[in-house]
Design a protein around this motif. Structure first.
Motif, PDB file in Angstrom:
ATOM      1  N   GLY A  84       0.694  -1.152   0.190  1.00  0.00           N
ATOM      2  CA  GLY A  84      -0.064  -0.145  -0.031  1.00  0.00           C
ATOM      3  C   GLY A  84       0.831   1.188   0.149  1.00  0.00           C
ATOM      4  O   GLY A  84       0.005   2.219   0.180  1.00  0.00           O
ATOM      5  N   TYR A  85       2.248   1.110   0.034  1.00  0.00           N
ATOM      6  CA  TYR A  85       2.845   2.400  -0.214  1.00  0.00           C
ATOM      7  C   TYR A  85       3.722   2.286  -1.494  1.00  0.00           C
ATOM      8  O   TYR A  85       4.328   1.526  -2.139  1.00  0.00           O
ATOM      9  N   PHE A  86       3.288   3.607  -2.267  1.00  0.00           N
ATOM     10  CA  PHE A  86       3.830   3.583  -3.614  1.00  0.00           C
ATOM     11  C   PHE A  86       5.235   4.365  -3.628  1.00  0.00           C
ATOM     12  O   PHE A  86       5.436   5.298  -4.234  1.00  0.00           O
ATOM     13  N   GLY A  87       6.212   3.624  -3.125  1.00  0.00           N
ATOM     14  CA  GLY A  87       7.481   3.908  -3.087  1.00  0.00           C
ATOM     15  C   GLY A  87       8.179   3.770  -4.241  1.00  0.00           C
ATOM     16  O   GLY A  87       7.685   3.449  -5.578  1.00  0.00           O
ATOM     17  N   THR A  88       9.654   3.768  -4.307  1.00  0.00           N
ATOM     18  CA  THR A  88      10.193   3.664  -5.364  1.00  0.00           C
ATOM     19  C   THR A  88      10.328   2.361  -6.241  1.00  0.00           C
ATOM     20  O   THR A  88      10.266   2.541  -7.326  1.00  0.00           O
ATOM     21  N   MET A  89      10.050   1.281  -5.265  1.00  0.00           N
ATOM     22  CA  MET A  89      10.216  -0.054  -6.148  1.00  0.00           C
ATOM     23  C   MET A  89       8.908   0.152  -6.794  1.00  0.00           C
ATOM     24  O   MET A  89       8.763  -0.574  -7.998  1.00  0.00           O
ATOM     25  N   THR A  90       7.628   0.495  -6.409  1.00  0.00           N
ATOM     26  CA  THR A  90       6.549   0.581  -6.938  1.00  0.00           C
ATOM     27  C   THR A  90       6.536   1.386  -8.302  1.00  0.00           C
ATOM     28  O   THR A  90       6.085   1.011  -9.207  1.00  0.00           O
ATOM     29  N   VAL A  91       7.077   2.706  -8.236  1.00  0.00           N
ATOM     30  CA  VAL A  91       7.215   3.449  -9.160  1.00  0.00           C
ATOM     31  C   VAL A  91       8.184   2.995 -10.282  1.00  0.00           C
ATOM     32  O   VAL A  91       7.676   2.859 -11.616  1.00  0.00           O
ATOM     33  N   THR A  92       9.157   2.308  -9.650  1.00  0.00           N
ATOM     34  CA  THR A  92       9.846   1.725 -11.005  1.00  0.00           C
ATOM     35  C   THR A  92       9.354   0.387 -11.776  1.00  0.00           C
ATOM     36  O   THR A  92       9.495   0.266 -12.944  1.00  0.00           O
TER      37      THR A  92
END
Length: 279
Positions: A84-92
């Protein structure tokens, strides 16, 4: 064997009501798909990578989880990042998904766009609160997208003055002092020639009210003249540098490389769409 009269009547009724057969008549109703709020996930994609911790963006968790699960099922995101955390891994991971669809450049910037998010959700979720930057259009001698132009026009209406730009959007490499923020959409510099300090502040305040992260910039901060720098929150054409500025704005910072305290007028932070719903 002859059926009892009551059984025969019941069987005939079922066949009349469902010519396709009893199996169709007994089929379970289709369960509605869950929804992903595009406004919420795009906002989280700007803020979460800039956080010093794993605090979730309010109102975004359920939608982000659906997006992350879809990315994980495509082996683009490790299951441990479905949080549920749209961090750098999810952005990538989302950028890789956009590239798999044939997008490049701003189309693969890691911010969920309408087309990529809809394709990701096919058969899994429906997309609501859709954001569309719109086509590129002129703004004086510069170029912006239609969403940004509408935001500028509304800020001008609130101020009872026409805003003139020093720099527009989609300007890759056009100004090295901008550090790439103008390479995508949603970002402009407003000319402040002849404005008093109070007027500059009022312009920055109006820009913030309609959905920009906006700051008055002065020559002591960098190699530039006085101007107002404004980045449209949730514009899905934002460059990565502009995305970072907006994330910093939500975290109370000044949008500069030093990530100092926000020095602009304090107003409730809203996107353009949120402003339209409450104005």
């Amino acid at each position: 064997m002859k059926l009892p009269t009551s059984v025969a009547v019941l069987a005939a009724a079922v066949m009349v009501a469902s010519p396709a057969g009893a199996s169709e008549a007994l089929a379970a109703p289709t369960k509605p798909l869950p929804t992903v709020n595009m406004e919420a996930v795009v906002k989280a994609a700007q803020i979460d990578p800039r956080r010093p911790d794993d605090t979730l963006t309010p109102g975004a968790k359920a939608s982000v989880l659906l997006v992350e699960k879809a990315l994980a099922d495509r082996h683009l995101l490790d299951a441990k990042w479905v949080d549920g955390y749209f961090g750098t891994m999810t952005v990538t991971a989302f950028a890789k998904y956009q590239q798999s669809l044939g997008f490049s450049g701003l189309g693969a910037n890691g911010l969920p766009g309408r087309t990529s998010l809809t394709k990701l959700g096919a058969g899994r979720f429906k997309v609501t609160h859709v954001i569309v930057p719109g086509p590129r259009v002129p703004a004086g001698k510069f170029v912006v997208d239609t969403r940004t132009r509408a935001m500028l026009a509304e800020a001008g209406r609130l101020l009872h003055r026409r805003l003139v730009l020093d720099q527009g959007s989609y300007n890759p490499g056009g100004d090295p002092t901008s550090a790439g923020t103008h390479d995508g959409g949603g970002v402009v510099d407003v000319n402040v020639k002849g404005m008093s300090a109070a007027t500059r502040t009022s312009v920055a305040k109006a820009l913030r009210r309609v959905g920009f992260a906006a700051w008055v910039r002065n020559p002591s901060q960098g190699d530039w003249p006085w101007h107002i720098h404004a980045a449209a929150i949730n514009d899905t054409d934002l460059s990565s540098q502009a995305q970072h500025q907006i994330g910093d704005y939500y975290l109370g910072q000044n949008g500069l490389a030093n990530r100092g305290k926000d020095d602009g007028p304090q107003v409730p932070i809203r996107t353009w769409e949120e402003y339209l719903r409450v104005r």
